[in-house]
Design an enzyme around this catalytic site. Structure first.
Site, short mmCIF file in Angstrom:
data_model
loop_
_atom_site.label_atom_id
_atom_site.label_comp_id
_atom_site.label_asym_id
_atom_site.label_seq_id
_atom_site.Cartn_x
_atom_site.Cartn_y
_atom_site.Cartn_z
N LYS A 14 28.48 -17.65 3.10
CA LYS A 14 29.33 -18.47 2.23
C LYS A 14 29.84 -17.59 1.09
O LYS A 14 29.07 -16.87 0.47
CB LYS A 14 28.52 -19.65 1.69
CG LYS A 14 29.37 -20.76 1.12
CD LYS A 14 30.19 -21.47 2.17
CE LYS A 14 29.68 -22.84 2.50
NZ LYS A 14 30.39 -23.45 3.65
N THR A 59 26.52 -21.76 7.14
CA THR A 59 26.94 -21.25 5.83
C THR A 59 26.68 -22.31 4.76
O THR A 59 26.41 -21.99 3.61
CB THR A 59 28.42 -20.82 5.84
OG1 THR A 59 29.24 -21.96 6.02
CG2 THR A 59 28.70 -19.78 6.91
N ASP A 60 26.73 -23.57 5.16
CA ASP A 60 26.42 -24.64 4.21
C ASP A 60 24.95 -24.57 3.77
O ASP A 60 24.64 -24.78 2.59
CB ASP A 60 26.70 -26.01 4.85
CG ASP A 60 26.70 -27.11 3.82
OD1 ASP A 60 27.55 -27.07 2.91
OD2 ASP A 60 25.83 -28.00 3.90
N PHE A 161 45.80 16.56 -23.25
CA PHE A 161 45.94 16.98 -21.84
C PHE A 161 46.89 18.17 -21.83
O PHE A 161 48.10 18.00 -21.99
CB PHE A 161 46.46 15.82 -20.98
CG PHE A 161 46.47 16.14 -19.51
CD1 PHE A 161 45.30 16.49 -18.84
CD2 PHE A 161 47.66 16.11 -18.78
CE1 PHE A 161 45.31 16.80 -17.49
CE2 PHE A 161 47.68 16.41 -17.43
CZ PHE A 161 46.50 16.76 -16.79
N VAL A 226 40.89 12.84 -18.67
CA VAL A 226 40.15 11.69 -18.17
C VAL A 226 39.02 12.18 -17.27
O VAL A 226 37.90 11.65 -17.30
CB VAL A 226 41.10 10.75 -17.40
CG1 VAL A 226 40.34 9.56 -16.84
CG2 VAL A 226 42.24 10.27 -18.29
N ASN A 253 44.52 5.92 -15.65
CA ASN A 253 45.09 6.39 -16.91
C ASN A 253 46.31 5.54 -17.24
O ASN A 253 47.38 5.70 -16.64
CB ASN A 253 45.48 7.87 -16.73
CG ASN A 253 45.80 8.56 -18.04
OD1 ASN A 253 45.64 7.97 -19.11
ND2 ASN A 253 46.25 9.80 -17.96
N HIS A 255 49.22 4.87 -19.15
CA HIS A 255 49.99 5.77 -20.02
C HIS A 255 50.71 5.02 -21.15
O HIS A 255 51.24 3.93 -20.95
CB HIS A 255 51.04 6.52 -19.20
CG HIS A 255 50.45 7.28 -18.05
ND1 HIS A 255 49.64 8.38 -18.22
CD2 HIS A 255 50.54 7.10 -16.71
CE1 HIS A 255 49.27 8.84 -17.04
NE2 HIS A 255 49.80 8.08 -16.10
#
Ligand code: URC
Length: 298
Positions: A14, A59-60, A161, A226, A253, A255
């Site tokens: 589920k 599933t129940d 950078f 980074v 990243n 920008h």
């Protein structure tokens, strides 16, 4: 099944079982709201191949199990609850080969008013999501991974950078001082689950993100890329948390480009370090998984 075929993957459960658990200790209440996915893989495939449902744990019923275990055992952390569910499914049903449980938490925080924590009122605080996944095979140890997801952060300096490949495809200038904004996602795997304080590990990882992205409040921490910030976070996490075997960190990243205002005479200066264009897309996609070497002593 035709001899030419084999199962690549099989399982049923589920999804998105929503639950709010309230712990009441006198006037002080504590809440946990989760969305839980369960998935079981049986040691027989007759349900798929022959329409024979006799081994199916509906599933129940899996959904009901989430509620019943929460009521009977309480909920402390998503990790402990997932481990409880996976071990329950394996011990209760001998024909279950694999149990998988995912939990996504809803980020409720206790309201604090004039420095005083409220007994029973909470604020939805979606700054960062806490998720986890447990996969456990019969006879095997549970494989647990926790996620710190969607933590958007930005800093206005202490990021550069420069000195990257310069060729006919390059248009980006060296940036000695730029805005750095990202959405931090970290997933880490545990090498053991017994005796681990998962809440403490989570808070430690959160603090490390602050330490390695933001740094000390007055001076910050310098980021040359980074990539380097990701590594510093991963290295610190493995260093201070021996119960973690590997950590994946992703930092898109986001920008922010300085708007070119140089053509406007009414702007007094050709330097613009105040007005930026937020550019969500495209974003750099920077990620790495750092693990311990086999036989590592740390
Ligand atoms: O920290 C960064 N790493 C990169 O790989 C990269 N590429 C880019 O265009 N800007 C950045 N910034």
């Amino acid at each position: 099944m035709d001899e030419n075929y084999e199962w690549v993957e099989r399982g049923y459960g589920k999804n998105s079982v929503k639950i709010l658990h309230v712990r009441r200790e006198g006037p002080v209440h504590t809440i946990k709201e989760y969305e839980v996915n369960t998935q079981l893989t049986l040691n027989t495939d007759k349900d798929y191949t022959h329409g024979d449902n006799s081994d199916i744990i509906a599933t129940d019923s899996q959904k009901n199990t989430v509620y019943i275990l929460a009521k009977n055992h309480g909920i402390t952390s998503p990790e402990d609850f997932s481990l409880l569910l996976s071990s329950h499914f394996l011990s209760k049903y001998s024909h279950v080969d694999r149990a998988k449980v995912d939990v996504e938490t809803y980020p409720w925080r206790r309201i604090v008013m004039e420095g005083k924590a409220h007994n029973h009122a909470f604020l939805f605080s979606p700054e960062v999501q806490h998720t986890c996944t447990v996969t456990q095979y019969r006879g095997g140890k549970p494989l647990l991974s926790t996620g710190l997801v969607g933590m958007r952060v930005l800093k206005t300096t202490q990021s550069a950078f420069v000195n990257f490949v310069s060729d006919e495809f390059r248009s980006l200038p060296d940036m000695e001082d730029r805005i750095f904004s990202t959405v931090v996602t970290a997933y880490w795997e545990y090498n053991r689950v017994d005796g681990v304080d998962f809440g403490k590990v989570w808070m430690t990882m959160l603090k490390l993100v602050y330490d390695k992205f933001a740094g000390p409040p007055d001076i910050g921490i310098f980021s040359p890329s980074v990539q380097n910030t990701i590594f510093l976070l991963q290295e610190a996490a493995l260093k201070v948390m021996p119960e973690i075997s590997k950590v994946q960190v992703t930092m898109p990243n986001k920008h922010y480009y300085s708007v070119d205002l140089s053509k406007f005479p009414e702007v007094g200066s050709s330097v613009n370090n105040e007005v930026f264009l937020p550019t969500d897309k495209p974003a750099g996609n920077i990620t790495a998984v750092l693990g311990r070497k086999v036989n590592s002593k740390l």
